[in-house]
Design a protein around this motif. Structure first.
Motif, PDB file in Angstrom:
ATOM      1  N   ASP A   1      67.517  45.385 -40.506  1.00  0.00           N
ATOM      2  CA  ASP A   1      67.215  45.599 -39.096  1.00  0.00           C
ATOM      3  C   ASP A   1      68.085  46.712 -38.521  1.00  0.00           C
ATOM      4  O   ASP A   1      67.591  47.674 -37.910  1.00  0.00           O
ATOM      5  N   VAL A   2      69.405  46.599 -38.722  1.00  0.00           N
ATOM      6  CA  VAL A   2      70.334  47.571 -38.158  1.00  0.00           C
ATOM      7  C   VAL A   2      70.209  48.924 -38.862  1.00  0.00           C
ATOM      8  O   VAL A   2      70.271  49.981 -38.220  1.00  0.00           O
ATOM      9  N   PHE A   3      70.020  48.910 -40.179  1.00  0.00           N
ATOM     10  CA  PHE A   3      69.892  50.160 -40.932  1.00  0.00           C
ATOM     11  C   PHE A   3      68.652  50.936 -40.493  1.00  0.00           C
ATOM     12  O   PHE A   3      68.713  52.166 -40.297  1.00  0.00           O
ATOM     13  N   SER A   4      67.530  50.265 -40.321  1.00  0.00           N
ATOM     14  CA  SER A   4      66.306  50.950 -39.903  1.00  0.00           C
ATOM     15  C   SER A   4      66.458  51.517 -38.490  1.00  0.00           C
ATOM     16  O   SER A   4      65.954  52.603 -38.196  1.00  0.00           O
ATOM     17  N   PHE A   5      67.171  50.795 -37.641  1.00  0.00           N
ATOM     18  CA  PHE A   5      67.444  51.308 -36.293  1.00  0.00           C
ATOM     19  C   PHE A   5      68.218  52.618 -36.393  1.00  0.00           C
ATOM     20  O   PHE A   5      67.898  53.610 -35.729  1.00  0.00           O
ATOM     21  N   GLY A   6      69.260  52.640 -37.233  1.00  0.00           N
ATOM     22  CA  GLY A   6      70.068  53.846 -37.375  1.00  0.00           C
ATOM     23  C   GLY A   6      69.289  55.022 -37.933  1.00  0.00           C
ATOM     24  O   GLY A   6      69.458  56.159 -37.478  1.00  0.00           O
ATOM     25  N   VAL A   7      68.433  54.769 -38.912  1.00  0.00           N
ATOM     26  CA  VAL A   7      67.638  55.845 -39.507  1.00  0.00           C
ATOM     27  C   VAL A   7      66.721  56.469 -38.469  1.00  0.00           C
ATOM     28  O   VAL A   7      66.630  57.703 -38.354  1.00  0.00           O
ATOM     29  N   LEU A   8      66.045  55.643 -37.700  1.00  0.00           N
ATOM     30  CA  LEU A   8      65.125  56.181 -36.701  1.00  0.00           C
ATOM     31  C   LEU A   8      65.874  56.956 -35.625  1.00  0.00           C
ATOM     32  O   LEU A   8      65.435  58.027 -35.193  1.00  0.00           O
ATOM     33  N   MET A   9      67.027  56.438 -35.176  1.00  0.00           N
ATOM     34  CA  MET A   9      67.777  57.135 -34.140  1.00  0.00           C
ATOM     35  C   MET A   9      68.276  58.494 -34.650  1.00  0.00           C
ATOM     36  O   MET A   9      68.284  59.481 -33.913  1.00  0.00           O
ATOM     37  N   GLY A  10      68.700  58.554 -35.911  1.00  0.00           N
ATOM     38  CA  GLY A  10      69.135  59.826 -36.472  1.00  0.00           C
ATOM     39  C   GLY A  10      67.993  60.822 -36.581  1.00  0.00           C
ATOM     40  O   GLY A  10      68.153  62.022 -36.284  1.00  0.00           O
ATOM     41  N   TRP A  11      66.838  60.345 -37.004  1.00  0.00           N
ATOM     42  CA  TRP A  11      65.668  61.208 -37.125  1.00  0.00           C
ATOM     43  C   TRP A  11      65.232  61.740 -35.755  1.00  0.00           C
ATOM     44  O   TRP A  11      64.907  62.920 -35.604  1.00  0.00           O
ATOM     45  N   LEU A  12      65.277  60.870 -34.744  1.00  0.00           N
ATOM     46  CA  LEU A  12      64.897  61.301 -33.398  1.00  0.00           C
ATOM     47  C   LEU A  12      65.907  62.294 -32.828  1.00  0.00           C
ATOM     48  O   LEU A  12      65.532  63.179 -32.047  1.00  0.00           O
ATOM     49  N   ALA A  13      67.183  62.163 -33.204  1.00  0.00           N
ATOM     50  CA  ALA A  13      68.175  63.124 -32.737  1.00  0.00           C
ATOM     51  C   ALA A  13      67.834  64.530 -33.220  1.00  0.00           C
ATOM     52  O   ALA A  13      67.950  65.504 -32.468  1.00  0.00           O
ATOM     53  N   VAL A  14      67.382  64.641 -34.467  1.00  0.00           N
ATOM     54  CA  VAL A  14      67.000  65.942 -35.006  1.00  0.00           C
ATOM     55  C   VAL A  14      65.705  66.424 -34.377  1.00  0.00           C
ATOM     56  O   VAL A  14      65.582  67.597 -33.984  1.00  0.00           O
ATOM     57  N   ARG A  15      64.740  65.532 -34.240  1.00  0.00           N
ATOM     58  CA  ARG A  15      63.421  65.919 -33.726  1.00  0.00           C
ATOM     59  C   ARG A  15      63.444  66.272 -32.237  1.00  0.00           C
ATOM     60  O   ARG A  15      62.593  67.039 -31.777  1.00  0.00           O
ATOM     61  N   THR A  16      64.398  65.715 -31.485  1.00  0.00           N
ATOM     62  CA  THR A  16      64.456  65.982 -30.042  1.00  0.00           C
ATOM     63  C   THR A  16      65.628  66.867 -29.665  1.00  0.00           C
ATOM     64  O   THR A  16      65.809  67.179 -28.486  1.00  0.00           O
ATOM     65  N   GLY A  17      66.449  67.259 -30.636  1.00  0.00           N
ATOM     66  CA  GLY A  17      67.534  68.182 -30.356  1.00  0.00           C
ATOM     67  C   GLY A  17      68.733  67.588 -29.661  1.00  0.00           C
ATOM     68  O   GLY A  17      69.515  68.320 -29.040  1.00  0.00           O
ATOM     69  N   GLY A  18      68.917  66.270 -29.747  1.00  0.00           N
ATOM     70  CA  GLY A  18      70.079  65.674 -29.093  1.00  0.00           C
ATOM     71  C   GLY A  18      70.110  64.170 -29.225  1.00  0.00           C
ATOM     72  O   GLY A  18      69.199  63.545 -29.785  1.00  0.00           O
ATOM     73  N   LEU A  19      71.162  63.575 -28.677  1.00  0.00           N
ATOM     74  CA  LEU A  19      71.398  62.135 -28.801  1.00  0.00           C
ATOM     75  C   LEU A  19      70.812  61.322 -27.654  1.00  0.00           C
ATOM     76  O   LEU A  19      70.985  60.105 -27.622  1.00  0.00           O
ATOM     77  N   GLU A  20      70.124  61.965 -26.722  1.00  0.00           N
ATOM     78  CA  GLU A  20      69.676  61.243 -25.536  1.00  0.00           C
ATOM     79  C   GLU A  20      68.763  60.064 -25.869  1.00  0.00           C
ATOM     80  O   GLU A  20      68.926  58.965 -25.320  1.00  0.00           O
ATOM     81  N   ALA A  21      67.796  60.281 -26.763  1.00  0.00           N
ATOM     82  CA  ALA A  21      66.865  59.200 -27.119  1.00  0.00           C
ATOM     83  C   ALA A  21      67.613  58.054 -27.791  1.00  0.00           C
ATOM     84  O   ALA A  21      67.380  56.876 -27.486  1.00  0.00           O
ATOM     85  N   ALA A  22      68.518  58.379 -28.712  1.00  0.00           N
ATOM     86  CA  ALA A  22      69.270  57.347 -29.423  1.00  0.00           C
ATOM     87  C   ALA A  22      70.166  56.564 -28.472  1.00  0.00           C
ATOM     88  O   ALA A  22      70.248  55.327 -28.537  1.00  0.00           O
ATOM     89  N   ILE A  23      70.848  57.257 -27.570  1.00  0.00           N
ATOM     90  CA  ILE A  23      71.716  56.570 -26.613  1.00  0.00           C
ATOM     91  C   ILE A  23      70.890  55.675 -25.704  1.00  0.00           C
ATOM     92  O   ILE A  23      71.265  54.521 -25.429  1.00  0.00           O
ATOM     93  N   ALA A  24      69.764  56.176 -25.227  1.00  0.00           N
ATOM     94  CA  ALA A  24      68.921  55.396 -24.316  1.00  0.00           C
ATOM     95  C   ALA A  24      68.442  54.109 -24.970  1.00  0.00           C
ATOM     96  O   ALA A  24      68.541  53.020 -24.382  1.00  0.00           O
ATOM     97  N   MET A  25      67.935  54.199 -26.198  1.00  0.00           N
ATOM     98  CA  MET A  25      67.429  53.011 -26.873  1.00  0.00           C
ATOM     99  C   MET A  25      68.554  52.046 -27.204  1.00  0.00           C
ATOM    100  O   MET A  25      68.395  50.825 -27.085  1.00  0.00           O
ATOM    101  N   HIS A  26      69.691  52.564 -27.599  1.00  0.00           N
ATOM    102  CA  HIS A  26      70.841  51.718 -27.943  1.00  0.00           C
ATOM    103  C   HIS A  26      71.334  50.967 -26.710  1.00  0.00           C
ATOM    104  O   HIS A  26      71.643  49.769 -26.782  1.00  0.00           O
ATOM    105  N   VAL A  27      71.410  51.666 -25.585  1.00  0.00           N
ATOM    106  CA  VAL A  27      71.867  51.017 -24.346  1.00  0.00           C
ATOM    107  C   VAL A  27      70.884  49.938 -23.911  1.00  0.00           C
ATOM    108  O   VAL A  27      71.287  48.819 -23.553  1.00  0.00           O
ATOM    109  N   VAL A  28      69.607  50.260 -23.916  1.00  0.00           N
ATOM    110  CA  VAL A  28      68.593  49.275 -23.519  1.00  0.00           C
ATOM    111  C   VAL A  28      68.635  48.067 -24.453  1.00  0.00           C
ATOM    112  O   VAL A  28      68.617  46.909 -24.002  1.00  0.00           O
ATOM    113  N   ASN A  29      68.688  48.312 -25.741  1.00  0.00           N
ATOM    114  CA  ASN A  29      68.682  47.235 -26.722  1.00  0.00           C
ATOM    115  C   ASN A  29      69.884  46.306 -26.541  1.00  0.00           C
ATOM    116  O   ASN A  29      69.743  45.073 -26.484  1.00  0.00           O
TER     117      ASN A  29
END
Length: 344
Positions: free
Chosen positions: A260-288
């Motif tokens: 569960d946690v590993f898949s979360f990390g993989v997706l957040m890392g991939w989105l960081a590259v695809r969106t050019g920053g950590l905003e998506a990863a931070i947002a989802m992590h905070v909400v979660n």
């Protein structure tokens, strides 16, 4: 003056040939001020990566060297564990002064779960400025490039990602509840209520500290590690996978919880590259984390939330729905908003 005589030239003239008075050869030449005879200007301390650089390659500035990544990673790791130890010891001192009970067990350090939650969150959140400092000191690039290709947090984009995260979280929790019902599991564990007196103090701590705790983890595992590997490796996947493995190891989950946690990390890392920053990863992590801790606080089970451990397989259903909705929503919104994915 006769008409056939040449005019007398005006302005600076070249020195005459032949013998010169003593010392005349050492006189300063009439060069423009600042062109010669002055120290060259010092290069700036912060050197950004070239224009058009992808997020995971932002550490590839002209000063990039292998030792900067290695030493910086060791400093970040030391800061992480050192800050955790410092905050826990400080918490023990504060608890002793205030007369709070301390259990010092493996599952729980403090008798007050709200105070224990605050100490746990602070022990991680306190690393955030140290990670920024490591970027500035060792990689000598603008610390804001740890946040995004824009060199800063794109707050409007982060807010939109948070909105997508809320929708994804609601649908994921609904899928988890449905999975429990279909498999005949007890759904009473999903929701509980111990009253406002129990909920509000914990909720105040969650709202204040979870954003910094979640951001600190993203800056370490999807920021520093991803860009440290990207300083030499063209593909982002080594950084994504190893960062996600470190992120999973940080937690005490077992069985399905690790996946569960590993898949979360993989997706957040991939989105960081695809969106050019950590905003998506931070947002989802905070909400979660806000929702997860709030559910435990409402049920009066904060101590169980911090113990982690085994996770039922049904949780993977909720996670799959949550992460799928979030990824699709963020990528669609990034395309619609024309979010930059490379440095300007």
């Amino acid at each position: 003056m006769h008409d056939n005589q040449p005019p007398v030239p005006h302005g600076p003239q070249p020195p005459p040939h032949g013998p010169q008075p003593y010392g005349a050869q050492y006189a300063p030449a009439p060069y423009p001020q600042g062109q010669y005879g002055m120290l060259p200007p010092k290069p700036p301390w912060f050197v950004p990566a070239p224009s058009g650089t992808r997020y995971d390659h932002l550490a590839r500035n002209p000063l990039n060297a292998w030792w900067r990544q290695v030493v910086g990673t060791l400093v970040v790791a030391t800061a992480f564990f050192g800050m955790a130890l410092f905050v826990v010891l400080a918490g023990l001192v504060v608890a002793s002064v205030l007369g709070m009970p301390t259990t010092l067990s493996e599952q729980q350090l403090f008798g007050d779960p709200v105070f224990g939650l605050a100490v746990t969150l602070l022990s991680i959140a306190g690393v955030l400025p140290l990670v920024y400092g490591t970027v500035a000191l060792f990689q000598r690039r603008p610390p804001g490039t740890l946040s995004s290709v824009a060199g800063r947090i794109r707050w409007g984009w982060l807010a939109r990602c948070a909105g997508v995260g809320v929708v994804a979280m609601i649908l994921g929790q609904g899928a988890l509840y449905l999975a429990y019902v279909v498999t005949g599991e007890n759904t009473s564990e999903l929701l509980g209520w111990k009253g406002w007196a129990t909920f509000l103090p914990a909720f105040a701590v969650i709202l204040v500290l979870v954003p910094f705790q979640a951001a600190a983890e993203e800056y370490i595992f999807r920021g520093w590690l991803l860009q440290a590997f990207g300083a030499y490796v063209r593909s982002p996947w080594p950084g994504i996978v190893l960062g996600s493995a470190g992120f999973a190891a940080l937690h005490a989950y077992t069985d399905w919880g690790i996946l569960d946690v590993f898949s979360f990390g993989v997706l957040m890392g991939w989105l960081a590259v695809r969106t050019g920053g950590l905003e998506a990863a931070i947002a989802m992590h905070v909400v979660n984390n806000t929702v997860a801790f709030s559910i435990s606080a409402a049920a009066g089970e904060l101590d169980k939330a911090m113990q982690q451990g085994a996770v039922p397989w049904q949780s993977l259903v909720g996670t799959a729905v949550q992460l799928s909705v979030f990824a699709v929503g963020v990528l669609w919104l990034a395309r619609k908003r024309a979010i930059n994915t490379v440095s300007p």
